[in-house]
Every structure is written in structure tokens, then in C-alpha cells.
Design an enzyme around this catalytic site. Structure first.
Site, PDB file in Angstrom:
ATOM      1  N   GLY A 163       0.831  -1.212   0.000  1.00  0.00           N
ATOM      2  CA  GLY A 163       0.000   0.000   0.000  1.00  0.00           C
ATOM      3  C   GLY A 163       0.860   1.254   0.000  1.00  0.00           C
ATOM      4  O   GLY A 163       1.849   1.330   0.725  1.00  0.00           O
ATOM      5  N   ILE A 170       0.841   3.490   6.180  1.00  0.00           N
ATOM      6  CA  ILE A 170       0.083   4.402   7.032  1.00  0.00           C
ATOM      7  C   ILE A 170      -0.321   3.734   8.347  1.00  0.00           C
ATOM      8  O   ILE A 170      -0.676   4.418   9.301  1.00  0.00           O
ATOM      9  CB  ILE A 170      -1.180   4.947   6.318  1.00  0.00           C
ATOM     10  N   ASP A 171      -0.263   2.395   8.395  1.00  0.00           N
ATOM     11  CA  ASP A 171      -0.807   1.688   9.558  1.00  0.00           C
ATOM     12  C   ASP A 171       0.065   1.778  10.810  1.00  0.00           C
ATOM     13  O   ASP A 171      -0.401   1.480  11.907  1.00  0.00           O
ATOM     14  CB  ASP A 171      -1.042   0.213   9.219  1.00  0.00           C
ATOM     15  N   LYS A 190     -25.953  13.756  29.207  1.00  0.00           N
ATOM     16  CA  LYS A 190     -25.063  14.865  29.597  1.00  0.00           C
ATOM     17  C   LYS A 190     -25.339  16.124  28.785  1.00  0.00           C
ATOM     18  O   LYS A 190     -24.697  17.152  28.980  1.00  0.00           O
ATOM     19  CB  LYS A 190     -23.605  14.456  29.365  1.00  0.00           C
ATOM     20  N   GLY A 195       5.733  -2.173   3.792  1.00  0.00           N
ATOM     21  CA  GLY A 195       5.319  -2.727   5.078  1.00  0.00           C
ATOM     22  C   GLY A 195       5.805  -4.156   5.257  1.00  0.00           C
ATOM     23  O   GLY A 195       6.720  -4.608   4.543  1.00  0.00           O
ATOM     24  N   GLU A 226     -16.106   9.811  21.668  1.00  0.00           N
ATOM     25  CA  GLU A 226     -16.661   9.260  22.924  1.00  0.00           C
ATOM     26  C   GLU A 226     -16.205   7.812  23.133  1.00  0.00           C
ATOM     27  O   GLU A 226     -16.189   7.328  24.250  1.00  0.00           O
ATOM     28  CB  GLU A 226     -18.201   9.235  22.942  1.00  0.00           C
ATOM     29  N   ARG A 232       1.054  -5.127  -5.147  1.00  0.00           N
ATOM     30  CA  ARG A 232       1.165  -6.293  -4.260  1.00  0.00           C
ATOM     31  C   ARG A 232       1.388  -7.477  -5.191  1.00  0.00           C
ATOM     32  O   ARG A 232       0.517  -7.804  -5.986  1.00  0.00           O
ATOM     33  CB  ARG A 232      -0.110  -6.476  -3.440  1.00  0.00           C
ATOM     34  N   ARG A 259      13.520  10.110  -2.890  1.00  0.00           N
ATOM     35  CA  ARG A 259      14.392  11.270  -3.129  1.00  0.00           C
ATOM     36  C   ARG A 259      15.635  11.212  -2.224  1.00  0.00           C
ATOM     37  O   ARG A 259      16.760  11.478  -2.661  1.00  0.00           O
ATOM     38  CB  ARG A 259      13.583  12.538  -2.856  1.00  0.00           C
ATOM     39  N   ALA A 260      15.408  10.854  -0.957  1.00  0.00           N
ATOM     40  CA  ALA A 260      16.529  10.797  -0.012  1.00  0.00           C
ATOM     41  C   ALA A 260      17.529   9.712  -0.413  1.00  0.00           C
ATOM     42  O   ALA A 260      18.748   9.904  -0.314  1.00  0.00           O
ATOM     43  CB  ALA A 260      16.003  10.543   1.404  1.00  0.00           C
ATOM     44  N   ASP A 273       2.283  -0.154  11.891  1.00  0.00           N
ATOM     45  CA  ASP A 273       2.217  -1.438  12.607  1.00  0.00           C
ATOM     46  C   ASP A 273       3.508  -2.251  12.492  1.00  0.00           C
ATOM     47  O   ASP A 273       3.473  -3.470  12.572  1.00  0.00           O
ATOM     48  CB  ASP A 273       1.028  -2.261  12.095  1.00  0.00           C
ATOM     49  N   THR A 331     -24.575  17.281  21.974  1.00  0.00           N
ATOM     50  CA  THR A 331     -25.411  17.403  20.769  1.00  0.00           C
ATOM     51  C   THR A 331     -25.153  16.279  19.764  1.00  0.00           C
ATOM     52  O   THR A 331     -25.956  16.050  18.869  1.00  0.00           O
ATOM     53  CB  THR A 331     -25.157  18.748  20.074  1.00  0.00           C
ATOM     54  N   ARG A 386      -6.075  -2.531   9.071  1.00  0.00           N
ATOM     55  CA  ARG A 386      -6.631  -3.878   8.954  1.00  0.00           C
ATOM     56  C   ARG A 386      -6.318  -4.716  10.193  1.00  0.00           C
ATOM     57  O   ARG A 386      -7.111  -5.506  10.642  1.00  0.00           O
ATOM     58  CB  ARG A 386      -6.062  -4.552   7.703  1.00  0.00           C
TER      59      ARG A 386
HETATM   60  O1  F6P Z   1      -1.591   0.155   3.609  1.00  0.00           O
HETATM   61  C1  F6P Z   1      -2.240  -0.572   4.615  1.00  0.00           C
HETATM   62  C2  F6P Z   1      -3.695  -0.455   4.432  1.00  0.00           C
HETATM   63  O2  F6P Z   1      -3.950   0.893   4.464  1.00  0.00           O
HETATM   64  C3  F6P Z   1      -4.614  -1.147   5.416  1.00  0.00           C
HETATM   65  O3  F6P Z   1      -4.955  -0.416   6.545  1.00  0.00           O
HETATM   66  C4  F6P Z   1      -5.814  -1.447   4.549  1.00  0.00           C
HETATM   67  O4  F6P Z   1      -6.569  -2.488   5.037  1.00  0.00           O
HETATM   68  C5  F6P Z   1      -5.169  -1.801   3.278  1.00  0.00           C
HETATM   69  O5  F6P Z   1      -4.044  -0.971   3.174  1.00  0.00           O
HETATM   70  C6  F6P Z   1      -6.033  -1.701   2.053  1.00  0.00           C
HETATM   71  O6  F6P Z   1      -5.226  -1.753   0.937  1.00  0.00           O
HETATM   72  P1  F6P Z   1      -5.628  -2.188  -0.548  1.00  0.00           P
HETATM   73  O7  F6P Z   1      -7.039  -1.766  -0.754  1.00  0.00           O
HETATM   74  O8  F6P Z   1      -4.650  -1.450  -1.383  1.00  0.00           O
HETATM   75  O9  F6P Z   1      -5.437  -3.647  -0.614  1.00  0.00           O
END
Ligand code: F6P
Length: 345
Positions: free
Chosen positions: A35, A151-152, A236, A126, A212, A96, A45-46, A154, A239, A196
Site C-alpha cells: 500500500g 500508514i498503519d 449529559k 510494510g 466518545e 502487491r 528522493r533521499a 504497525d 449534541t 486492517r
Molecule cells: O496500507 C495498509 C492499508 O492501508 C490497510 O490499513 C488497509 O486495510 C489496506 O491498506 C487496504 O489496501 P488495498 O485496498 O490497497 O489492498
């Protein structure tokens, strides 16, 4: 044309001093995989510019491991990465790859790298991408360095991954907007963010967005706990309510909304933010992280390191065996749970 009258290069602009290069690295390759994440271009670039500062050539591989298998390689110079630091996505494209999961696929890719006289490969991605890099090193002895780009957030061994900060900002911007309409209609908004297998984005967005309640895959708490939360919120005098759900929580946002609707009859809306969180111009924290890790990845190859991810922990650069990045688990910051709860009183 060269300006003959130009004065000598001032000392502050002299090239970087040579980094130790005991392996005699002359050419490295770089690819992005899995992803995409905002900041991947800053990392490419770096890599290109750090290498250039050391007299090393860079080969860019298009479309991740799929492109490596097919031989989609091209030389990349410092000017090829101009005006990319602020751009989302990846100029090298990503994929992928299924073929890379087979030994035959990896053998072909390794041959392309040898044909191009590549001394090492930098993989920005990743854990799935790091698996692919690890096998390439194990089976073909090609030095590989991983750069955490997802972005995850993880990946074990780095405080943050490239793209995470931007994704949180993007999601938060959406939450703020949904809060406006939710409060105007006195509705409950259940908002699903990416992740995910991980709740890092969800927890940060919950605290920063004043939610919340938050549901993440790491914690199998029963969805029914949300019923009291929304009832109390009305009692509480609030709104509207914001509930954040990581996509990996069983049932996702729709499941949580259905439970609220069935249990309380309160008017509820679902908003799934989806891939919007992967796009956009990287925020400064992602650009700085990507720049430092891309630089460190080139130096790591020059120092003879391989099969490791370059990470950043407590502001310093670290090297983590690739297999640790998926075998060991990086826990979410559970303090954020408590914080979100305390502040939603
Ligand atoms: O890049 C990780 C991620 O953002 C996960 O959080 C998400 O489930 C997944 O990619 C979805 O990726 P795609 O739709 O490209 O398979």
C-alpha cells in the site's frame, strides 16, 4: 552551459564527505511495495540524493516486486526526484505481487538485479514487502534494507512509519467535518479509519478528534459497551457523538452502528474514510522521517548491513532484523484509550 565566471563553490555547499564504503557499493536499487503511503517519494528522493552525494548510482524499480520480476528498471538521478518531496503516492508506482511469492519469481528478479550490477536493494513498504526482501537476501545473497512505509504504523522496531502522520491528519480533518454536521443534526457518527490489523490511527484520531468511544482490532471488547456511552452522552446534554472504529475491528463501523441502532434506536450514520487516508501531500513529520530513513538506508548498505529495517526510535536511527518487524508485535499506546475516555466526560 557552464558559467566560467562563477566563483568557487562556497564551503557550506561542498559535497558530503564520503561515508565509509568498505563493500565498495557502486550501484543500489530502490522500490516501493504494498500500500502506498504519503512520504514514499520523500524517501525515494533521499535515497537517490544520498547515493549521489557518495558517488553511487541508483536504479529505480517500477511497480514494486512485480516490476522487479519483469525487469522494469531505470536509472534515477538527483534531478529525476526534483519536486517530489511534497507529492503523495509514489513516483515508482507500487503493487502487491503474487509472482514474488514463488521462488521462480524471486530468481528472475534477482537475475535482473545482477544484470544491472546492483550491489543492494532498498525496499520501502510494510511487512509483506519486507518478507519479499528477506527471501531475496536468503535465497540469492543480495543485500537488502527495509524502509518502513505504511500508514498503519504497525511495524515493530520503529516509533513511526512513513505515511502515518499524514493519514492521521487526513482522518482527523474528516472527523472534524463530520462533527459539524453530526452536532447540527444531533446524530451519532460512527467513523471507520484504516488499520486492517492495527488500531494506531484509530487511537490517535479518537483522542485528537474528541471521540466518545474507540474500537480497535487489538482489543476484543464487546460492542455493547457503546450503548451506555451514547445514552450517557445524550443525558449529559451532548449534541452529537463521535465513535471511531478501526477497519480491523470485527464488524467494522457498520457493525457498531447496527448495534447502536438496535440497542437505542438513536439516529446513527456511518462514514468509512477508506483510501482517502493514503493520499495527499505528506505532512512535515512524514517528510522528515522519510528523508532521514532514506539517507540511513544508503549508508546501511555502504556499511555492509543487510536483512534489516532502518527505523527511528527516540529520535535515533536503529537497525532491526527484518523478521523481527513481523514476528514481534508493536503494541498500540493503550494510554490513549484512557485519555479518550477521560476527556469525553
Ligand atoms: O496500507 C495498509 C492499508 O492501508 C490497510 O490499513 C488497509 O486495510 C489496506 O491498506 C487496504 O489496501 P488495498 O485496498 O490497497 O489492498
Amino acid at each position: 552551459m557552464t558559467d566560467q565566471t562563477a566563483s568557487p563553490v562556497p564551503s557550506s555547499l561542498t559535497p558530503e564527505p564520503a561515508h565509509p564504503n568498505p563493500q565498495g557499493v557502486r550501484r543500489v536499487a530502490v522500490l516501493t511495495s504494498g500500500g502506498d503511503a504519503p512520504g514514499m517519494n520523500a524517501a525515494i528522493r533521499a535515497v537517490v540524493r544520498t547515493a549521489a552525494s557518495q558517488g553511487i548510482e541508483v536504479v529505480g524499480v517500477r511497480r514494486g516486486f512485480s516490476g522487479l520480476h519483469r525487469g522494469e528498471l531505470q536509472l534515477l538521478g538527483p534531478r529525476d526526484v526534483a519536486n517530489t518531496i511534497q507529492r503523495g503516492g509514489t513516483i515508482l508506482l507500487t503493487a502487491r505481487s503474487h509472482t514474488w511469492r514463488t521462488p521462480e519469481g524471486r530468481t528472475r528478479g534477482a537475475q535482473h538485479l545482477r544484470d544491472w550490477n546492483v550491489d543492494g536493494l532498498i525496499v520501502i513498504g510494510g511487512d509483506g514487502s519486507f518478507h519479499g526482501a528477506h527471501y531475496l537476501q536468503q535465497e540469492h545473497g543480495i543485500p537488502v534494507i527495509g524502509v518502513p512505509g505504511t500508514i498503519d504504523n504497525d511495524l515493530y522496531g520503529t516509533d513511526h512509519t512513513i505515511g502515518y502522520f499524514t493519514a492521521v491528519e487526513t482522518a482527523l480533518d474528516a472527523v472534524d467535518k463530520l462533527r459539524d454536521t453530526g452536532a447540527s443534526h444531533e446524530r451519532i457518527f460512527v467513523i471507520e479509519v484504516m488499520g486492517r490489523h492495527a488500531g494506531h490511527i484509530a487511537l490517535d484520531v479518537a483522542v485528537a478528534g474528541g471521540a466518545e468511544e474507540v474500537f480497535i482490532p487489538e482489543d476484543a471488547k464487546d460492542v455493547s459497551c457503546v450503548l451506555d456511552v451514547v445514552r450517557q452522552s445524550v443525558a449529559k446534554g451532548k449534541t452529537g457523538s463521535i465513535i471511531i472504529v478501526a477497519e480491523g475491528y470485527p464488524g467494522g463501523a457498520q457493525g457498531v452502528a447496527d448495534a447502536i441502532q438496535a440497542g437505542t434506536g438513536m439516529e446513527t450514520r456511518v462514514s468509512i474514510l477508506g483510501h482517502i487516508q493514503r493520499g495527499g501531500s505528506p505532512v512535515s513529520s512524514d517528510r522528515v522521517l522519510a528523508s532521514r530513513l532514506g539517507e540511513a538506508a544508503v549508508y546501511a548498505l555502504m556499511e555492509g548491513r543487510s536483512d534489516v529495517m532502518v527505523g527511528r526510535q527516540n529520535h535515533g536511527i536503529t537497525f532491526i532484523p527484518l523478521n523481527d518487524t513481523w514476528e514481534k508485535r508493536k503494541d498500540v499506546n493503550r494510554d490513549l484509550y484512557r485519555c479518550a475516555k477521560t476527556l469525553s466526560v
